[in-house]
Motif scaffolding. Structure first.
Motif, PDB file in Angstrom:
ATOM      1  N   ASP A 127       0.857  -1.174   0.000  1.00  0.00           N
ATOM      2  CA  ASP A 127       0.000   0.000   0.000  1.00  0.00           C
ATOM      3  C   ASP A 127       0.901   1.234   0.000  1.00  0.00           C
ATOM      4  OD1 ASP A 127      -1.541   2.249   0.828  1.00  0.00           O
ATOM      5  OD2 ASP A 127      -3.017   0.942   1.781  1.00  0.00           O
ATOM      6  N   ARG A 128       0.862   1.982  -1.074  1.00  0.00           N
ATOM      7  CA  ARG A 128       1.714   3.159  -1.218  1.00  0.00           C
ATOM      8  C   ARG A 128       1.505   4.173  -0.094  1.00  0.00           C
ATOM      9  NH1 ARG A 128       4.072   6.661  -4.612  1.00  0.00           N
ATOM     10  NH2 ARG A 128       4.232   5.243  -6.365  1.00  0.00           N
ATOM     11  N   GLU A 129       0.234   4.377   0.302  1.00  0.00           N
ATOM     12  CA  GLU A 129      -0.069   5.396   1.308  1.00  0.00           C
ATOM     13  C   GLU A 129       0.362   4.959   2.709  1.00  0.00           C
ATOM     14  OE1 GLU A 129      -0.975   8.266   0.214  1.00  0.00           O
ATOM     15  OE2 GLU A 129      -1.089   7.439  -1.824  1.00  0.00           O
ATOM     16  N   ALA A 130       0.231   3.682   2.989  1.00  0.00           N
ATOM     17  CA  ALA A 130       0.528   3.190   4.332  1.00  0.00           C
ATOM     18  C   ALA A 130       1.983   2.769   4.503  1.00  0.00           C
ATOM     19  CB  ALA A 130      -0.379   2.003   4.662  1.00  0.00           C
ATOM     20  N   ASN A 131       2.708   2.597   3.419  1.00  0.00           N
ATOM     21  CA  ASN A 131       4.041   2.010   3.482  1.00  0.00           C
ATOM     22  C   ASN A 131       4.997   2.795   2.584  1.00  0.00           C
ATOM     23  OD1 ASN A 131       6.345   0.422   3.475  1.00  0.00           O
ATOM     24  ND2 ASN A 131       5.365  -1.381   2.574  1.00  0.00           N
ATOM     25  N   ALA A 132       5.851   3.604   3.195  1.00  0.00           N
ATOM     26  CA  ALA A 132       6.788   4.430   2.427  1.00  0.00           C
ATOM     27  C   ALA A 132       7.773   3.583   1.633  1.00  0.00           C
ATOM     28  CB  ALA A 132       7.550   5.357   3.375  1.00  0.00           C
ATOM     29  N   LYS A 133       8.096   2.398   2.136  1.00  0.00           N
ATOM     30  CA  LYS A 133       9.027   1.527   1.404  1.00  0.00           C
ATOM     31  C   LYS A 133       8.397   1.029   0.107  1.00  0.00           C
ATOM     32  CE  LYS A 133      11.578  -0.125   5.451  1.00  0.00           C
ATOM     33  NZ  LYS A 133      11.959  -1.322   6.267  1.00  0.00           N
ATOM     34  N   PHE A 134       7.117   0.744   0.153  1.00  0.00           N
ATOM     35  CA  PHE A 134       6.430   0.295  -1.060  1.00  0.00           C
ATOM     36  C   PHE A 134       6.323   1.444  -2.062  1.00  0.00           C
ATOM     37  CE2 PHE A 134       2.649  -1.224  -3.483  1.00  0.00           C
ATOM     38  CZ  PHE A 134       3.164  -2.453  -3.882  1.00  0.00           C
ATOM     39  N   ALA A 135       6.056   2.641  -1.557  1.00  0.00           N
ATOM     40  CA  ALA A 135       6.005   3.811  -2.431  1.00  0.00           C
ATOM     41  C   ALA A 135       7.359   4.047  -3.101  1.00  0.00           C
ATOM     42  CB  ALA A 135       5.586   5.039  -1.629  1.00  0.00           C
ATOM     43  N   HIS A 136       8.428   3.893  -2.326  1.00  0.00           N
ATOM     44  CA  HIS A 136       9.782   4.051  -2.881  1.00  0.00           C
ATOM     45  C   HIS A 136      10.025   3.039  -4.000  1.00  0.00           C
ATOM     46  CE1 HIS A 136      14.399   3.602  -2.186  1.00  0.00           C
ATOM     47  NE2 HIS A 136      14.159   4.398  -3.207  1.00  0.00           N
ATOM     48  N   LYS A 137       9.609   1.815  -3.774  1.00  0.00           N
ATOM     49  CA  LYS A 137       9.796   0.769  -4.794  1.00  0.00           C
ATOM     50  C   LYS A 137       9.091   1.146  -6.092  1.00  0.00           C
ATOM     51  CE  LYS A 137       9.356  -4.239  -5.346  1.00  0.00           C
ATOM     52  NZ  LYS A 137       9.021  -5.495  -4.635  1.00  0.00           N
ATOM     53  N   LEU A 138       7.842   1.546  -5.992  1.00  0.00           N
ATOM     54  CA  LEU A 138       7.081   1.907  -7.190  1.00  0.00           C
ATOM     55  C   LEU A 138       7.676   3.145  -7.861  1.00  0.00           C
ATOM     56  CD1 LEU A 138       3.415   1.316  -5.984  1.00  0.00           C
ATOM     57  CD2 LEU A 138       4.897  -0.245  -7.270  1.00  0.00           C
ATOM     58  N   ASP A 139       8.111   4.105  -7.065  1.00  0.00           N
ATOM     59  CA  ASP A 139       8.716   5.311  -7.628  1.00  0.00           C
ATOM     60  C   ASP A 139      10.035   4.981  -8.326  1.00  0.00           C
ATOM     61  OD1 ASP A 139       6.603   6.777  -6.654  1.00  0.00           O
ATOM     62  OD2 ASP A 139       7.707   7.579  -4.925  1.00  0.00           O
ATOM     63  N   PHE A 140      10.811   4.099  -7.736  1.00  0.00           N
ATOM     64  CA  PHE A 140      12.090   3.703  -8.334  1.00  0.00           C
ATOM     65  C   PHE A 140      11.861   3.071  -9.707  1.00  0.00           C
ATOM     66  CE2 PHE A 140      15.676   1.024  -9.237  1.00  0.00           C
ATOM     67  CZ  PHE A 140      16.777   1.612  -8.626  1.00  0.00           C
ATOM     68  N   VAL A 141      10.950   2.117  -9.763  1.00  0.00           N
ATOM     69  CA  VAL A 141      10.689   1.445 -11.037  1.00  0.00           C
ATOM     70  C   VAL A 141      10.104   2.416 -12.059  1.00  0.00           C
ATOM     71  CG1 VAL A 141       9.417  -0.425 -12.159  1.00  0.00           C
ATOM     72  CG2 VAL A 141      10.471  -0.810  -9.929  1.00  0.00           C
ATOM     73  N   ALA A 142       9.259   3.332 -11.603  1.00  0.00           N
ATOM     74  CA  ALA A 142       8.694   4.334 -12.513  1.00  0.00           C
ATOM     75  C   ALA A 142       9.792   5.223 -13.097  1.00  0.00           C
ATOM     76  CB  ALA A 142       7.652   5.177 -11.787  1.00  0.00           C
ATOM     77  N   GLU A 143      10.743   5.636 -12.267  1.00  0.00           N
ATOM     78  CA  GLU A 143      11.850   6.455 -12.766  1.00  0.00           C
ATOM     79  C   GLU A 143      12.710   5.666 -13.749  1.00  0.00           C
ATOM     80  OE1 GLU A 143      14.342   8.491 -10.023  1.00  0.00           O
ATOM     81  OE2 GLU A 143      12.693   9.623  -9.111  1.00  0.00           O
ATOM     82  N   ALA A 144      12.994   4.411 -13.417  1.00  0.00           N
ATOM     83  CA  ALA A 144      13.798   3.575 -14.312  1.00  0.00           C
ATOM     84  C   ALA A 144      13.088   3.371 -15.649  1.00  0.00           C
ATOM     85  CB  ALA A 144      14.094   2.237 -13.650  1.00  0.00           C
ATOM     86  N   THR A 145      11.779   3.237 -15.594  1.00  0.00           N
ATOM     87  CA  THR A 145      10.993   3.054 -16.818  1.00  0.00           C
ATOM     88  C   THR A 145      11.032   4.309 -17.682  1.00  0.00           C
ATOM     89  OG1 THR A 145       9.539   1.507 -15.665  1.00  0.00           O
ATOM     90  CG2 THR A 145       8.709   2.472 -17.715  1.00  0.00           C
ATOM     91  N   ALA A 146      10.856   5.470 -17.062  1.00  0.00           N
ATOM     92  CA  ALA A 146      10.883   6.722 -17.805  1.00  0.00           C
ATOM     93  C   ALA A 146      12.252   6.957 -18.430  1.00  0.00           C
ATOM     94  CB  ALA A 146      10.501   7.875 -16.892  1.00  0.00           C
ATOM     95  N   TRP A 147      13.302   6.670 -17.678  1.00  0.00           N
ATOM     96  CA  TRP A 147      14.670   6.818 -18.184  1.00  0.00           C
ATOM     97  C   TRP A 147      14.913   5.878 -19.367  1.00  0.00           C
ATOM     98  CZ3 TRP A 147      18.957   3.267 -17.268  1.00  0.00           C
ATOM     99  CH2 TRP A 147      20.223   3.781 -17.622  1.00  0.00           C
ATOM    100  N   THR A 148      14.450   4.648 -19.229  1.00  0.00           N
ATOM    101  CA  THR A 148      14.616   3.658 -20.294  1.00  0.00           C
ATOM    102  C   THR A 148      13.851   4.079 -21.543  1.00  0.00           C
ATOM    103  OG1 THR A 148      14.895   1.895 -18.657  1.00  0.00           O
ATOM    104  CG2 THR A 148      14.251   1.228 -20.884  1.00  0.00           C
ATOM    105  N   ARG A 149      12.629   4.527 -21.354  1.00  0.00           N
ATOM    106  CA  ARG A 149      11.803   4.945 -22.502  1.00  0.00           C
ATOM    107  C   ARG A 149      12.454   6.125 -23.226  1.00  0.00           C
ATOM    108  NH1 ARG A 149       7.411   5.507 -19.920  1.00  0.00           N
ATOM    109  NH2 ARG A 149       6.627   3.420 -20.357  1.00  0.00           N
ATOM    110  N   ALA A 150      13.008   7.052 -22.481  1.00  0.00           N
ATOM    111  CA  ALA A 150      13.644   8.213 -23.094  1.00  0.00           C
ATOM    112  C   ALA A 150      14.883   7.828 -23.898  1.00  0.00           C
ATOM    113  CB  ALA A 150      14.026   9.224 -22.011  1.00  0.00           C
ATOM    114  N   ARG A 151      15.536   6.741 -23.501  1.00  0.00           N
ATOM    115  CA  ARG A 151      16.746   6.298 -24.203  1.00  0.00           C
ATOM    116  C   ARG A 151      16.412   5.479 -25.447  1.00  0.00           C
ATOM    117  NH1 ARG A 151      20.639   3.017 -21.135  1.00  0.00           N
ATOM    118  NH2 ARG A 151      22.298   4.174 -22.176  1.00  0.00           N
ATOM    119  N   GLY A 152      15.207   4.932 -25.499  1.00  0.00           N
ATOM    120  CA  GLY A 152      14.811   4.120 -26.646  1.00  0.00           C
ATOM    121  C   GLY A 152      15.180   2.659 -26.450  1.00  0.00           C
ATOM    122  N   PRO A 153      14.828   1.800 -27.408  1.00  0.00           N
ATOM    123  CA  PRO A 153      15.104   0.372 -27.287  1.00  0.00           C
ATOM    124  C   PRO A 153      16.581   0.094 -27.012  1.00  0.00           C
ATOM    125  CG  PRO A 153      13.660   0.784 -29.151  1.00  0.00           C
ATOM    126  CD  PRO A 153      14.120   2.132 -28.671  1.00  0.00           C
TER     127      PRO A 153
END
Length: 275
Positions: A127-153
């Motif tokens: 639960d993102r709201e109840a658990n800061a560690k879970f929020a960090h995990k989702l945010d980390f993967v989201a940032e990695a995804t955005a970075w990867t998408r910007a770089r292309g295949p």
């Protein structure tokens, strides 16, 4: 920088070692079993000033890069092949918590970009709201995804590490019972598969093991008999760019390592490519 010998294979292994200083003696068993050219470690739990450089060079890895901190996290790349460290990769979630190390391996046909990741585990409550560690995990993967998408295949690239998500039904011992457990929840699975798709990455382990077959790389310390219960998860991954998928020749999940004295709860994973 000299090139690796032409016409050879490249063996890349990844292992969440769960303390490089505590479990450094276990590397002898890993080397004997897998004979890796490159070994990527996660959860080294070692500040840079205490990293056992000379001991690791002595077991056959003259080229080493590491990013570590006191008590937790930390990544390292140990290599028989020369490489250059990528200096400008992101500081994920602005935390500086030593969860990524990128290098360019000097191999035939041009450099291979290699990324060693340690994704946050996410705590126990999905639960993102109840658990800061879970929020960090989702945010980390989201940032990695955005970075990867910007770089292309991805091109001539390999991504390895403890990604702390088991995305497929048979990456866990019970899909139904694990749906509410951190590492296999739908939101995590969607996040990881989105990251993979953003770079057009090829799942190197599932290249060899069909999705309908069970495949695990982690067994909990909480299990009284991990081998008998076999309640595992595939948290450790190897992805390769599509242009390297055809070069994959074999893989190995070193399951016996889970039974070693003072074992990590993760086991080493290796893929081999023909260059």
């Amino acid at each position: 920088m000299p090139n690796a010998a032409p016409g050879r294979t490249l063996r890349i292994a990844t292992w969440n070692i769960n303390s490089v200083r505590l479990r450094r003696p276990l590397l002898a068993g890993l080397i004997a079993a897998l004979d890796p050219d490159v070994l990527c470690l996660q959860e080294t739990k070692c500040p840079d000033e205490f990293f056992p450089l000379e001991e690791l060079r002595a077991v056959g890895f003259p080229h080493i890069a590491h990013r570590g901190m006191k008590g937790y996290n930390g990544v390292a790349v140990l290599s028989r092949i020369p490489f250059e460290v990528r200096a400008d990769d992101p500081n994920w979630c602005a935390k500086g918590d030593c969860r990524h190390l990128g290098v360019a391996l000097d191999v035939p046909g041009g450099p291979v970009e290699l990324h060693d990741f340690y994704v946050p585990a996410g705590g126990d409550t999905p639960d993102r709201e109840a658990n800061a560690k879970f929020a960090h995990k989702l945010d980390f993967v989201a940032e990695a995804t955005a970075w990867t998408r910007a770089r292309g295949p991805a091109r001539r690239s390999v991504l390895v590490g403890d990604l702390n998500i088991a995305p497929l039904e048979h990456d866990v011992w019970s899909h139904k019972q694990m749906l509410g457990v951190v590492s296999h929840t739908p939101v995590e699975v969607e996040a990881l598969t989105g990251w993979q798709a953003a770079g057009d990455w090829h799942d190197a382990l599932r290249h060899f093991v069909p999705p309908e077959q069970k495949l695990y790389t982690w067994w909990s310390y909480r299990a009284k008999d991990w081998e008998a219960s076999d309640r595992g998860r595939r948290l450790d991954h190897v992805w390769v760019s599509q242009d390297l998928a055809g070069a994959l020749t074999r893989h190995q999940v070193l399951k016996p390592a889970r039974g070693w004295t003072q074992a990590s709860d993760h086991v080493p994973v290796m893929v081999e490519l023909a260059l």
